[in-house]
Design a protein around this motif. Structure first.
Motif, PDB file in Angstrom:
ATOM      1  N   ALA A   1      11.444  55.395 -16.732  1.00 18.52           N
ATOM      2  CA  ALA A   1      12.731  54.815 -16.343  1.00 18.52           C
ATOM      3  C   ALA A   1      12.528  54.051 -15.049  1.00 18.52           C
ATOM      4  N   GLY A   2      13.050  52.878 -14.994  1.00 18.05           N
ATOM      5  CA  GLY A   2      12.891  52.103 -13.770  1.00 18.05           C
ATOM      6  C   GLY A   2      11.908  50.967 -13.955  1.00 18.05           C
ATOM      7  N   THR A   3      10.866  51.203 -14.722  1.00 14.88           N
ATOM      8  CA  THR A   3       9.988  50.070 -14.988  1.00 14.88           C
ATOM      9  C   THR A   3      10.597  49.240 -16.098  1.00 14.88           C
TER      10      THR A   3
ATOM     11  N   HIS B   1      20.797  42.180 -15.330  1.00 13.39           N
ATOM     12  CA  HIS B   1      22.195  42.526 -15.596  1.00 13.39           C
ATOM     13  C   HIS B   1      23.075  41.293 -15.450  1.00 13.39           C
TER      14      HIS B   1
ATOM     15  N   ALA C   1      15.811  44.847  -9.368  1.00 13.90           N
ATOM     16  CA  ALA C   1      15.206  45.868 -10.228  1.00 13.90           C
ATOM     17  C   ALA C   1      14.340  46.808  -9.392  1.00 13.90           C
ATOM     18  N   ARG C   2      14.521  48.094  -9.597  1.00 15.21           N
ATOM     19  CA  ARG C   2      13.713  49.086  -8.874  1.00 15.21           C
ATOM     20  C   ARG C   2      12.606  49.603  -9.777  1.00 15.21           C
ATOM     21  N   TYR C   3      11.507  49.933  -9.154  1.00 10.67           N
ATOM     22  CA  TYR C   3      10.316  50.317  -9.904  1.00 10.67           C
ATOM     23  C   TYR C   3       9.913  51.726  -9.488  1.00 10.67           C
TER      24      TYR C   3
ATOM     25  N   ASP D   1       4.129  45.538 -16.235  1.00  6.12           N
ATOM     26  CA  ASP D   1       5.304  46.102 -15.539  1.00  6.12           C
ATOM     27  C   ASP D   1       5.557  45.351 -14.229  1.00  6.12           C
TER      28      ASP D   1
ATOM     29  N   LEU E   1      12.078  39.801 -11.723  1.00  3.75           N
ATOM     30  CA  LEU E   1      13.512  40.116 -11.660  1.00  3.75           C
ATOM     31  C   LEU E   1      13.985  40.142 -10.209  1.00  3.75           C
TER      32      LEU E   1
ATOM     33  N   MET F   1       4.618  45.042 -25.139  1.00  2.85           N
ATOM     34  CA  MET F   1       4.540  44.653 -23.728  1.00  2.85           C
ATOM     35  C   MET F   1       3.117  44.805 -23.192  1.00  2.85           C
TER      36      MET F   1
ATOM     37  N   ARG G   1       6.926  41.727 -14.635  1.00  8.32           N
ATOM     38  CA  ARG G   1       8.322  41.685 -15.069  1.00  8.32           C
ATOM     39  C   ARG G   1       9.260  42.071 -13.928  1.00  8.32           C
ATOM     40  N   ILE G   2       8.934  43.149 -13.242  1.00 10.25           N
ATOM     41  CA  ILE G   2       9.852  43.651 -12.210  1.00 10.25           C
ATOM     42  C   ILE G   2       9.838  42.757 -10.966  1.00 10.25           C
TER      43      ILE G   2
ATOM     44  N   ALA H   1      13.691  48.260 -15.974  1.00 10.74           N
ATOM     45  CA  ALA H   1      14.865  47.589 -15.419  1.00 10.74           C
ATOM     46  C   ALA H   1      14.980  46.196 -16.018  1.00 10.74           C
ATOM     47  N   THR H   2      16.149  45.856 -16.476  1.00 10.53           N
ATOM     48  CA  THR H   2      16.331  44.534 -17.071  1.00 10.53           C
ATOM     49  C   THR H   2      17.399  43.768 -16.300  1.00 10.53           C
TER      50      THR H   2
END
Lengths: 160, 414
Positions: free
Chosen positions: A153-155, A160, B312-314, B298, B305, A63, B301-302, A157-158
């Motif tokens: 966690a949180g970055t 759903h 999506a939360r960051y 990051d 979404l 990434m 991508r977020i 997020a994919t």
């Protein structure tokens, strides 16, 4: 069937055969400093822990690459560095929270475990079965995966 | 849905690809501000040093990549946004309607107010055009003055050394890479560069760049303190500024960058921001413009979404940098400066050009800085960002801060 490296530290004697096999196969030299698997020595406890890339689903290295030099090998699931495309910027070496992508100053590129195209030398070289090449669905990799998910966690997020 | 992305750097490209992944039929337009296919600025130094050609800088190598994903890639510069009409206007007057807009316009190099920095032979090093100009002028043996030894300056320094120019670096602060290095690490970098034949002038200001008199000839660079220098090329690397002027009057809240929330949404409905232009949540707390590749990825991508309604939360990225200064590799993570009353661990090997410093807050690692170490440095990110409770390993790290990998494994795997 996809397979994974399964590491059982309790069986490791610290002989470093894995590091020798890895560096020789991939870099043409017997030099642990150029190995993609590393045995960590907990000398105060008399323990050894081999460790390498878990080919994590998050693929932080891939990434983070600015020039698309890391891709997934469809056959093995390994995240593989292209020596042709890698410019040596080292961003992946700081992005990987497991510290398993390293810069090779000799080549000016980064190196990481690529599972030897599905026939890992480290597992073949290990005399005590501390490094095993097993069915990916079976392994104790969950422990590693838990920590993969914890980073950032949180970055991750994919959809759903 | 009509998605419009302004800016075709890594953040914009990843956003476009992510949108296509989650919305098969959406209309996606990606607008690049420079001619040619999307490329990565991070690769420019490797183009300058000759390691790659221009095609090696491309973010995606396949010429059909964007067409294959049905992403419309066009060239243009944003002029203004009218949020009430959901309309973006480009320079030249073309209007583009959007339902959801992503601003990923990055930043531009700025020149300090020093007389003569507009002369021919003076270049910033930010765009592909800049790189081409430097490529032509930085010939072997040429006298080159680099203004600024910050992060970008040091990356260019590496490329200029590879090009075997006669290089002088001028930095106004008292050390190299002042925002990434403390005094000990900065001094080590300077010593290394000087040993490589680079002249490093810290606590020095460039006061003027003048023509030597015969027009088209070499430049004369005046510094304070010190004697004037001859230069065939002057490279300015004194900082960048977010590209957000076109948002004036749009109501989008800006500070150092465009302020975004934990969905990468700006203060105006339907407008998101990502990458170097965005001032987003930082892992260590607060809001910050990171301007680094992992954060840009990051963000892209977020933001995508959320633009597609995926909620999506960051939680904020960790600031981190890695730098190769003429062969000496350094890296910094998080709050390497430490925190009030926090503990540190430090080890220096001056002769071996190796240095590491860890910053703790109680039982946790919150930042790190290292020079001359390339093995397993990423685990510093893991230790910080997984919030590993170090327990007995804190004392062990204070005794030997290089045992970072062992500390991580003992606490998470073994």
């Amino acid at each position: 069937m996809q397979r994974s490296l399964h590491i059982v530290p309790e069986l490791c004697t610290g002989c470093l055969q894995c590091e020798m096999a890895c560096s020789y196969d991939n870099e043409g030299v017997f030099n642990p400093a150029k190995s993609r698997i590393k045995v960590f020595n907990f000398h105060d406890q008399g323990r050894f822990v081999p460790y390498t890339c878990t080919q994590c689903a998050e693929a932080w290295c891939m990434m983070a690459c600015p020039v698309d030099a890391i891709s997934v090998d469809a056959a093995t699931g390994a995240k593989v560095v292209s020596d042709v495309l890698c410019v040596g910027c080292k961003v992946c070496t700081i992005a990987c929270p497991f510290g398993t992508v390293n810069y090779n100053s000799t080549s000016g590129k980064v190196i990481k475990c690529d599972l030897c195209e599905g026939d890992p030398e480290c597992a073949k070289a290990c005399p005590t079965s501390a490094i095993q090449w097993v069915d990916a669905n079976w392994t104790g990799l969950d422990r590693m995966r838990t920590w993969a998910a914890k980073t950032d966690a949180g970055t991750q997020a994919t959809a759903h | 849905m009509r998605y419009v992305i302004v800016g075709a750097g890594p953040s914009g490209v990843i956003a476009a690809e992510t949108l296509r992944k989650v919305d098969r039929s959406g209309d996606i337009t990606l607008i690049g501000g420079e001619p040619g296919p999307p490329y990565s600025r991070m690769a420019i130094p490797y183009y300058l040093s000759g390691g790659i050609d221009e095609s090696g800088t491309l973010i995606r190598k396949d010429a059909d990549h964007y067409d294959a994903l049905d992403i419309r890639y066009v060239h243009g510069l944003a002029e203004s946004v009218a949020p009430a009409d959901r309309r973006l206007t480009l320079e030249g007057g073309e209007a583009i309607a959007y339902d959801s807009l992503l601003v990923a316009t990055g930043s531009s190099a700025v020149r300090p107010p020093v007389p003569g920095l507009d002369r021919p032979g003076v270049h910033t090093c930010w765009t592909m055009d800049d790189a081409r100009a430097i490529h032509d002028l930085a010939r072997e043996g040429a006298d080159v003055v680099l203004i600024g030894a910050g992060f970008i300056g040091c990356i260019i320094l590496e490329a200029l050394v590879e090009r075997r120019v006669n290089l002088t670096v001028v930095e106004v602060e008292d050390r190299m890479v002042p925002r990434m290095m403390n005094a000990a690490a900065g001094a080590m970098l300077k010593r290394w560069c000087e040993a490589k034949g680079v002249r490093v002038l810290t606590s020095t200001r460039v006061t003027a760049v003048e023509d030597s008199g015969n027009g088209g000839g070499p430049l004369r660079v005046s510094v304070d303190p010190g004697a004037p220098m001859r230069a065939d090329l002057v490279v300015v690397a004194t900082g960048v500024r977010s590209n957000m002027d076109f948002l004036d009057g749009s109501g989008v809240k800006t500070a150092t960058g465009i302020v975004v929330d934990d969905r990468l949404a700006t203060s105006v409905d339907g407008i998101y921001a990502a990458g170097d232009v965005a001032e987003g949540p930082d892992f260590s707390g607060g809001w910050m413009v990171h301007a680094i590749q992992p954060t840009s990825a990051d963000h892209g991508r977020i933001a995508a979404l959320n633009m597609a309604g995926r909620g999506a939360r960051y939680q904020g990225s960790l600031i981190m940098n890695v730098l190769d200064t003429a062969g000496l590799v350094s890296a910094s993570f998080g709050k390497w400066q430490g925190t009030d009353g926090g503990d540190f661990a430090e080890a220096a090997d001056e002769a071996g050009y190796r240095y590491i410093r860890l910053a703790f807050d109680g039982d946790h690692l919150i930042g790190a800085l290292c020079v001359g170490r390339t093995e397993h440095v990423g685990v510093l990110r893991g230790l910080i960002q997984s919030r590993v409770a170090l327990g007995a390993w804190k004392a062990r790290l204070q005794a030997d801060p290089h045992r970072i990998m062992e500390a991580y494994l003992a606490n998470t795997q073994a």
